[in-house]
Design a protein around this motif. Structure first.
Motif, PDB file in Angstrom:
ATOM      1  N   ARG A  26       7.934  -6.684  63.745  1.00  0.00           N
ATOM      2  CA  ARG A  26       6.848  -7.669  63.719  1.00  0.00           C
ATOM      3  C   ARG A  26       6.610  -8.244  65.116  1.00  0.00           C
ATOM      4  O   ARG A  26       5.471  -8.408  65.556  1.00  0.00           O
ATOM      5  N   GLU A  27       7.702  -8.551  65.818  1.00  0.00           N
ATOM      6  CA  GLU A  27       7.590  -9.110  67.166  1.00  0.00           C
ATOM      7  C   GLU A  27       6.917  -8.114  68.117  1.00  0.00           C
ATOM      8  O   GLU A  27       6.061  -8.490  68.918  1.00  0.00           O
ATOM      9  N   LEU A  28       7.292  -6.832  67.998  1.00  0.00           N
ATOM     10  CA  LEU A  28       6.658  -5.805  68.836  1.00  0.00           C
ATOM     11  C   LEU A  28       5.167  -5.691  68.535  1.00  0.00           C
ATOM     12  O   LEU A  28       4.343  -5.543  69.455  1.00  0.00           O
ATOM     13  N   ALA A  29       4.788  -5.779  67.247  1.00  0.00           N
ATOM     14  CA  ALA A  29       3.378  -5.705  66.868  1.00  0.00           C
ATOM     15  C   ALA A  29       2.606  -6.897  67.436  1.00  0.00           C
ATOM     16  O   ALA A  29       1.483  -6.732  67.951  1.00  0.00           O
ATOM     17  N   GLU A  30       3.210  -8.105  67.356  1.00  0.00           N
ATOM     18  CA  GLU A  30       2.545  -9.294  67.915  1.00  0.00           C
ATOM     19  C   GLU A  30       2.384  -9.160  69.423  1.00  0.00           C
ATOM     20  O   GLU A  30       1.348  -9.526  69.987  1.00  0.00           O
ATOM     21  N   LYS A  31       3.413  -8.623  70.085  1.00  0.00           N
ATOM     22  CA  LYS A  31       3.339  -8.459  71.538  1.00  0.00           C
ATOM     23  C   LYS A  31       2.222  -7.487  71.911  1.00  0.00           C
ATOM     24  O   LYS A  31       1.476  -7.719  72.865  1.00  0.00           O
ATOM     25  N   ARG A  32       2.099  -6.397  71.124  1.00  0.00           N
ATOM     26  CA  ARG A  32       1.036  -5.433  71.379  1.00  0.00           C
ATOM     27  C   ARG A  32      -0.340  -6.072  71.177  1.00  0.00           C
ATOM     28  O   ARG A  32      -1.261  -5.853  71.960  1.00  0.00           O
ATOM     29  N   ALA A  33      -0.476  -6.879  70.105  1.00  0.00           N
ATOM     30  CA  ALA A  33      -1.755  -7.536  69.819  1.00  0.00           C
ATOM     31  C   ALA A  33      -2.124  -8.504  70.938  1.00  0.00           C
ATOM     32  O   ALA A  33      -3.283  -8.561  71.368  1.00  0.00           O
ATOM     33  N   ARG A  34      -1.126  -9.259  71.445  1.00  0.00           N
ATOM     34  CA  ARG A  34      -1.393 -10.188  72.545  1.00  0.00           C
ATOM     35  C   ARG A  34      -1.808  -9.434  73.802  1.00  0.00           C
ATOM     36  O   ARG A  34      -2.685  -9.873  74.537  1.00  0.00           O
ATOM     37  N   ALA A  35      -1.178  -8.292  74.044  1.00  0.00           N
ATOM     38  CA  ALA A  35      -1.521  -7.503  75.230  1.00  0.00           C
ATOM     39  C   ALA A  35      -2.948  -6.977  75.133  1.00  0.00           C
ATOM     40  O   ALA A  35      -3.662  -6.905  76.141  1.00  0.00           O
ATOM     41  N   LEU A  36      -3.390  -6.629  73.906  1.00  0.00           N
ATOM     42  CA  LEU A  36      -4.764  -6.139  73.744  1.00  0.00           C
ATOM     43  C   LEU A  36      -5.779  -7.265  73.896  1.00  0.00           C
ATOM     44  O   LEU A  36      -6.886  -7.054  74.382  1.00  0.00           O
TER      45      LEU A  36
END
Length: 193
Positions: free
Chosen positions: A128-138
């Motif tokens: 979940r944390e990795l997915a949130e980090k990816r979303a923030r980067a986008l």
């Protein structure tokens, strides 16, 4: 006995250990090995199903007396390598009646299930944390250089015969003047109109 011979306040005492102490340790280790070496006799041990066997009771007595900790110490201490074979034999006799699959299954009991659940929960949180980090980067605007390009303004002469080269973005073109980017000259207050 064995504990007194093994506990030493300083490394010098290890070297000065009496020959009697060495013999005592060896005799005690051999005694433990011989006691554990006695084969089980099912006719003598007519206990109820699930009752601890004589071998298990001996192992429990060794545990209560702290002998298992001493054996672990002897097995892992660098200075006590001379006892390694005795200790190895004792440990193999301790596990003589045990089935490897059953021993492995003991670790997978309630505590093992909890450990698996915790590991799974941690993995879920990490994903979940990795997915949130990816979303923030986008969502973050992509970083670009401050260089907006260079444009030649035809029909507007610079010093000499060349056209003016404009280094700002096109949206700043309306406010273009020859003084763009120059520091304004400071006029002393008394000379201000």
């Amino acid at each position: 006995g064995l504990q007194g011979a093994l506990t030493a306040p300083s490394p010098q005492d290890w070297e000065q250990r009496q020959e009697e102490d060495t013999l005592l340790i060896e005799r005690i280790l051999l005694l433990i090995r011989n006691v554990l070496h006695v084969p089980p006799d099912p006719t003598e041990e007519q206990g109820v199903d699930g009752d601890a066997s004589v071998h298990d009771r001996v192992l429990w007595a060794l545990h209560i007396s702290g002998m298992d900790d001493l054996l672990k110490f002897l097995a892992s201490a660098q200075v006590e390598q001379q006892w390694a074979l005795h200790v190895l034999e004792i440990i193999s006799l301790m596990f003589r009646d045990q089935n490897p699959e059953e021993l492995a299954a003991l670790g997978q009991g309630p505590a093992g299930a909890e450990h698996r659940e915790d590991t799974q929960e941690l993995e879920t949180l990490r994903q979940r944390e990795l997915a949130e980090k990816r979303a923030r980067a986008l969502q973050r605007p992509s970083r670009h250089s401050r260089f907006g390009g260079s444009y030649v303004l035809q029909g507007l002469k610079s010093i000499g015969d060349r056209d003016v080269v404009f280094h700002k973005g096109l949206h700043n073109l309306k406010s273009y003047s020859h003084d763009l980017g120059k520091q304004p000259q400071r006029v002393p207050r008394r000379r201000q109109a």
